[in-house]
Design a protein around this motif. Structure first.
Motif, PDB file in Angstrom:
ATOM      1  N   ALA A   1       0.821  -1.213   0.000  1.00  0.00           N
ATOM      2  CA  ALA A   1       0.000   0.000   0.000  1.00  0.00           C
ATOM      3  C   ALA A   1       0.854   1.262   0.000  1.00  0.00           C
ATOM      4  CB  ALA A   1      -0.943  -0.005   1.209  1.00  0.00           C
ATOM      5  N   VAL A   2       1.920   1.283   0.815  1.00  0.00           N
ATOM      6  CA  VAL A   2       2.753   2.493   0.836  1.00  0.00           C
ATOM      7  C   VAL A   2       3.629   2.568  -0.404  1.00  0.00           C
ATOM      8  CG1 VAL A   2       2.730   2.709   3.343  1.00  0.00           C
ATOM      9  CG2 VAL A   2       4.559   1.391   2.269  1.00  0.00           C
ATOM     10  N   ASN A   3       4.051   1.423  -0.933  1.00  0.00           N
ATOM     11  CA  ASN A   3       4.877   1.443  -2.144  1.00  0.00           C
ATOM     12  C   ASN A   3       4.099   1.946  -3.347  1.00  0.00           C
ATOM     13  OD1 ASN A   3       7.032   0.867  -3.986  1.00  0.00           O
ATOM     14  ND2 ASN A   3       6.033  -1.074  -4.479  1.00  0.00           N
ATOM     15  N   ARG A   4       2.820   1.537  -3.472  1.00  0.00           N
ATOM     16  CA  ARG A   4       2.023   1.914  -4.629  1.00  0.00           C
ATOM     17  C   ARG A   4       1.030   3.045  -4.336  1.00  0.00           C
ATOM     18  NH1 ARG A   4       2.733  -1.582  -8.890  1.00  0.00           N
ATOM     19  NH2 ARG A   4       1.919   0.246  -9.988  1.00  0.00           N
ATOM     20  N   HIS A   5       1.160   3.656  -3.153  1.00  0.00           N
ATOM     21  CA  HIS A   5       0.362   4.850  -2.795  1.00  0.00           C
ATOM     22  C   HIS A   5      -1.132   4.582  -2.933  1.00  0.00           C
ATOM     23  CE1 HIS A   5       4.269   6.865  -3.034  1.00  0.00           C
ATOM     24  NE2 HIS A   5       4.402   6.377  -4.267  1.00  0.00           N
ATOM     25  N   ILE A   6      -1.551   3.426  -2.443  1.00  0.00           N
ATOM     26  CA  ILE A   6      -2.936   2.989  -2.625  1.00  0.00           C
ATOM     27  C   ILE A   6      -3.926   3.913  -1.915  1.00  0.00           C
ATOM     28  CG2 ILE A   6      -4.577   1.117  -2.200  1.00  0.00           C
ATOM     29  CD1 ILE A   6      -2.525   0.567  -4.425  1.00  0.00           C
ATOM     30  N   VAL A   7      -3.601   4.318  -0.692  1.00  0.00           N
ATOM     31  CA  VAL A   7      -4.535   5.167   0.058  1.00  0.00           C
ATOM     32  C   VAL A   7      -4.721   6.505  -0.630  1.00  0.00           C
ATOM     33  CG1 VAL A   7      -4.940   6.354   2.252  1.00  0.00           C
ATOM     34  CG2 VAL A   7      -4.031   4.018   2.242  1.00  0.00           C
ATOM     35  N   ARG A   8      -3.639   7.106  -1.077  1.00  0.00           N
ATOM     36  CA  ARG A   8      -3.737   8.396  -1.772  1.00  0.00           C
ATOM     37  C   ARG A   8      -4.543   8.251  -3.061  1.00  0.00           C
ATOM     38  NH1 ARG A   8       1.691  11.606  -3.318  1.00  0.00           N
ATOM     39  NH2 ARG A   8       1.769  11.809  -1.051  1.00  0.00           N
ATOM     40  N   ALA A   9      -4.285   7.185  -3.802  1.00  0.00           N
ATOM     41  CA  ALA A   9      -5.004   6.964  -5.058  1.00  0.00           C
ATOM     42  C   ALA A   9      -6.501   6.763  -4.808  1.00  0.00           C
ATOM     43  CB  ALA A   9      -4.420   5.764  -5.793  1.00  0.00           C
ATOM     44  N   ALA A  10      -6.834   6.011  -3.755  1.00  0.00           N
ATOM     45  CA  ALA A  10      -8.241   5.762  -3.456  1.00  0.00           C
ATOM     46  C   ALA A  10      -8.963   7.043  -3.060  1.00  0.00           C
ATOM     47  CB  ALA A  10      -8.348   4.717  -2.346  1.00  0.00           C
ATOM     48  N   ARG A  11      -8.294   7.865  -2.261  1.00  0.00           N
ATOM     49  CA  ARG A  11      -8.907   9.139  -1.860  1.00  0.00           C
ATOM     50  C   ARG A  11      -9.135  10.038  -3.068  1.00  0.00           C
ATOM     51  NH1 ARG A  11      -5.062  10.157   3.444  1.00  0.00           N
ATOM     52  NH2 ARG A  11      -6.279   8.885   4.928  1.00  0.00           N
ATOM     53  N   ARG A  12      -8.184  10.058  -3.979  1.00  0.00           N
ATOM     54  CA  ARG A  12      -8.337  10.887  -5.187  1.00  0.00           C
ATOM     55  C   ARG A  12      -9.506  10.405  -6.040  1.00  0.00           C
ATOM     56  NH1 ARG A  12      -2.349  11.796  -7.841  1.00  0.00           N
ATOM     57  NH2 ARG A  12      -1.451  13.098  -6.187  1.00  0.00           N
ATOM     58  N   SER A  13      -9.601   9.089  -6.208  1.00  0.00           N
ATOM     59  CA  SER A  13     -10.640   8.574  -7.099  1.00  0.00           C
ATOM     60  C   SER A  13     -12.033   8.876  -6.550  1.00  0.00           C
ATOM     61  CB  SER A  13     -10.459   7.066  -7.323  1.00  0.00           C
ATOM     62  OG  SER A  13     -10.644   6.343  -6.125  1.00  0.00           O
ATOM     63  N   ARG A  14     -12.167   8.955  -5.219  1.00  0.00           N
ATOM     64  CA  ARG A  14     -13.461   9.326  -4.640  1.00  0.00           C
ATOM     65  C   ARG A  14     -13.865  10.751  -5.042  1.00  0.00           C
ATOM     66  NH1 ARG A  14     -15.799   6.453  -0.440  1.00  0.00           N
ATOM     67  NH2 ARG A  14     -14.681   4.545   0.180  1.00  0.00           N
ATOM     68  N   ASP A  15     -12.851  11.584  -5.298  1.00  0.00           N
ATOM     69  CA  ASP A  15     -13.105  12.955  -5.745  1.00  0.00           C
ATOM     70  C   ASP A  15     -13.026  13.074  -7.261  1.00  0.00           C
ATOM     71  OD1 ASP A  15     -13.406  13.889  -3.125  1.00  0.00           O
ATOM     72  OD2 ASP A  15     -11.254  14.217  -2.886  1.00  0.00           O
ATOM     73  N   PHE A  16     -13.006  11.921  -7.943  1.00  0.00           N
ATOM     74  CA  PHE A  16     -12.920  11.870  -9.404  1.00  0.00           C
ATOM     75  C   PHE A  16     -11.643  12.519  -9.936  1.00  0.00           C
ATOM     76  CE2 PHE A  16     -17.458  12.109  -8.244  1.00  0.00           C
ATOM     77  CZ  PHE A  16     -17.815  10.798  -8.570  1.00  0.00           C
ATOM     78  N   ASP A  17     -10.588  12.446  -9.133  1.00  0.00           N
ATOM     79  CA  ASP A  17      -9.270  12.923  -9.540  1.00  0.00           C
ATOM     80  C   ASP A  17      -8.465  11.681  -9.921  1.00  0.00           C
ATOM     81  OD1 ASP A  17      -6.696  13.836  -9.825  1.00  0.00           O
ATOM     82  OD2 ASP A  17      -6.594  14.847  -7.869  1.00  0.00           O
ATOM     83  N   PHE A  18      -8.258  11.480 -11.220  1.00  0.00           N
ATOM     84  CA  PHE A  18      -7.617  10.269 -11.690  1.00  0.00           C
ATOM     85  C   PHE A  18      -6.207  10.516 -12.235  1.00  0.00           C
ATOM     86  CE2 PHE A  18     -12.231   9.616 -12.109  1.00  0.00           C
ATOM     87  CZ  PHE A  18     -12.375   8.539 -11.234  1.00  0.00           C
ATOM     88  N   ARG A  19      -5.572  11.578 -11.751  1.00  0.00           N
ATOM     89  CA  ARG A  19      -4.182  11.831 -12.144  1.00  0.00           C
ATOM     90  C   ARG A  19      -3.244  10.809 -11.494  1.00  0.00           C
ATOM     91  NH1 ARG A  19      -3.018  17.352  -9.767  1.00  0.00           N
ATOM     92  NH2 ARG A  19      -4.401  16.461  -8.177  1.00  0.00           N
ATOM     93  N   LEU A  20      -2.091  10.622 -12.124  1.00  0.00           N
ATOM     94  CA  LEU A  20      -1.073   9.721 -11.588  1.00  0.00           C
ATOM     95  C   LEU A  20       0.049  10.473 -10.876  1.00  0.00           C
ATOM     96  CD1 LEU A  20      -0.658   7.143 -14.512  1.00  0.00           C
ATOM     97  CD2 LEU A  20      -2.165   7.038 -12.526  1.00  0.00           C
ATOM     98  N   ASP A  21      -0.048  11.779 -10.790  1.00  0.00           N
ATOM     99  CA  ASP A  21       1.003  12.565 -10.151  1.00  0.00           C
ATOM    100  C   ASP A  21       1.237  12.092  -8.715  1.00  0.00           C
ATOM    101  OD1 ASP A  21       0.685  13.916 -12.477  1.00  0.00           O
ATOM    102  OD2 ASP A  21       0.036  15.816 -11.597  1.00  0.00           O
ATOM    103  N   GLY A  22       2.482  11.800  -8.395  1.00  0.00           N
ATOM    104  CA  GLY A  22       2.834  11.406  -7.035  1.00  0.00           C
ATOM    105  C   GLY A  22       2.532   9.966  -6.684  1.00  0.00           C
ATOM    106  N   LEU A  23       2.147   9.160  -7.670  1.00  0.00           N
ATOM    107  CA  LEU A  23       1.774   7.774  -7.396  1.00  0.00           C
ATOM    108  C   LEU A  23       2.801   6.769  -7.921  1.00  0.00           C
ATOM    109  CD1 LEU A  23      -2.054   7.851  -8.232  1.00  0.00           C
ATOM    110  CD2 LEU A  23      -0.905   8.346  -6.057  1.00  0.00           C
TER     111      LEU A  23
END
Length: 333
Positions: free
Chosen positions: A114-136
């Motif tokens: 999860a920390v290697n692939r930034h899963i928590v950050r990605a999941a939080r973004r997708s809830r806001d319909f932010d599907f960028r890969l920046d920082g992931l």
């Protein structure tokens, strides 16, 4: 026998009650056993405690004064129990010596991934319909050097998963595990392991010799982009030193299922009042840190095994027997 079980989780309660039906009278509480809650056990010959219980001399004295004769802890670790006081006051103490090692090993890997692939950050973004890969941007685990500190049952299970990923394996323990050696693990000293590993996972018990095993000096030896995972005991890591390491921009990921001052915080809801622990509050603000609430053991398989062992410990005590889980036997004089 009447038993008072402390620190019973909602998902654990039906399993615990089912195991004791027809065997012993059981009352479940969701509060942690400590010196403030120990008076609730007055009149109960046995108490069952959770991993976060504070069974210091004062707590044990209150239990003894109330007539308690058995402490049956639902965990493997027992560094929270004053065994000398228990023995002096005539209390028997039992634990669960083992349960599914895969529960903890798999959770440790879940934290690492999860920390290697930034899963928590990605999941939080997708809830806001932010599907960028920046920082992931993450890294392949395949080809990493993985350092396993402690290769007992859980560490060995973690190692088998690491081998499946195709990693280079380094181990540190007093006695090498033959199965880990067969997987290609190289045992080395701790400074070399810390300096070479891309991912370090802790699987040793908390003892005086291992308290703050990962201190400021150990953290300095680690690679700037290393990942640190602790699913064993919080006291293995100097949390204040870890905060300073993260503030310096070092370590690409930290997964913690335990924290050295977790008592009275983990297993509780602090969403309204917050917490007063500045170190923990600071840790959870770092984007590369993921903290879970001592849940690595919390699978149906492991909890069922823990409850079965606890019930057997109480059965054996009631019958006047000891078993491999007994830490302090009943007084015979």
């Amino acid at each position: 026998m009447e038993i008072l079980a402390y620190g019973v989780q909602a998902d654990e309660r039906p399993l615990l009650e089912g195991a004791f039906t027809g065997r012993h009278a059981l009352r479940c509480l969701d509060v942690t056993l400590n010196r403030d809650t120990a008076p609730l056990a007055a009149g109960y010959p046995a108490v069952s405690s959770s991993v976060n219980a504070v069974l210091d001399a004062e707590t044990i004295a209150v239990l003894a004064a109330g007539g308690t004769k058995l402490i049956a802890q639902r965990s493997t670790g027992f560094n929270n129990i004053d065994l000398d006081t228990a023995a002096a006051l005539g209390l028997t103490v039992a634990r669960v010596s083992s349960y599914s090692p895969y529960s903890v090993a798999e959770h440790a890997w879940a934290l690492a991934m999860a920390v290697n692939r930034h899963i928590v950050r990605a999941a939080r973004r997708s809830r806001d319909f932010d599907f960028r890969l920046d920082g992931l941007l993450g890294r392949d685990v395949h080809g990493m050097t993985v350092g396993v500190i402690g290769t007992g049952k859980i560490g060995a299970a973690f190692t088998r998963i690491a081998h499946g990923f195709g990693t280079t394996l380094l181990g540190w323990d007093l006695v090498p595990d033959p199965a880990c050696l067969d997987l290609g693990m190289t045992y080395t000293d701790l400074p070399e392991l810390l300096g070479r590993a891309d991912l370090v996972s802790l699987h040793v018990p908390l003892l005086p010799a291992t308290h703050h095993l990962i201190d400021a000096a150990a953290l300095d030896r680690m690679k700037d982009d290393a990942i640190l995972v602790n699913s064993s005991r919080g006291g293995l890591v100097d949390s204040a030193a870890l905060v300073e390491t993260l503030r310096a921009g070092r370590l690409s990921g930290v997964g913690l299922d335990v924290y050295e001052e977790e008592t009275d915080v983990f297993f509780t809801d602090r969403s309204l009042q917050g917490i007063t622990d500045d170190v923990l509050a600071r840790l959870v603000t770092f984007p590369q840190v993921l903290v879970t609430s001592h849940q690595a053991y919390f699978t149906r398989t492991a909890v069922a095994q823990i409850i079965d062992a606890t019930a057997r410990n109480i059965d054996d005590f009631a019958a006047g027997h000891t078993n491999e889980n007994t830490l302090v036997p009943a007084r015979t004089t």
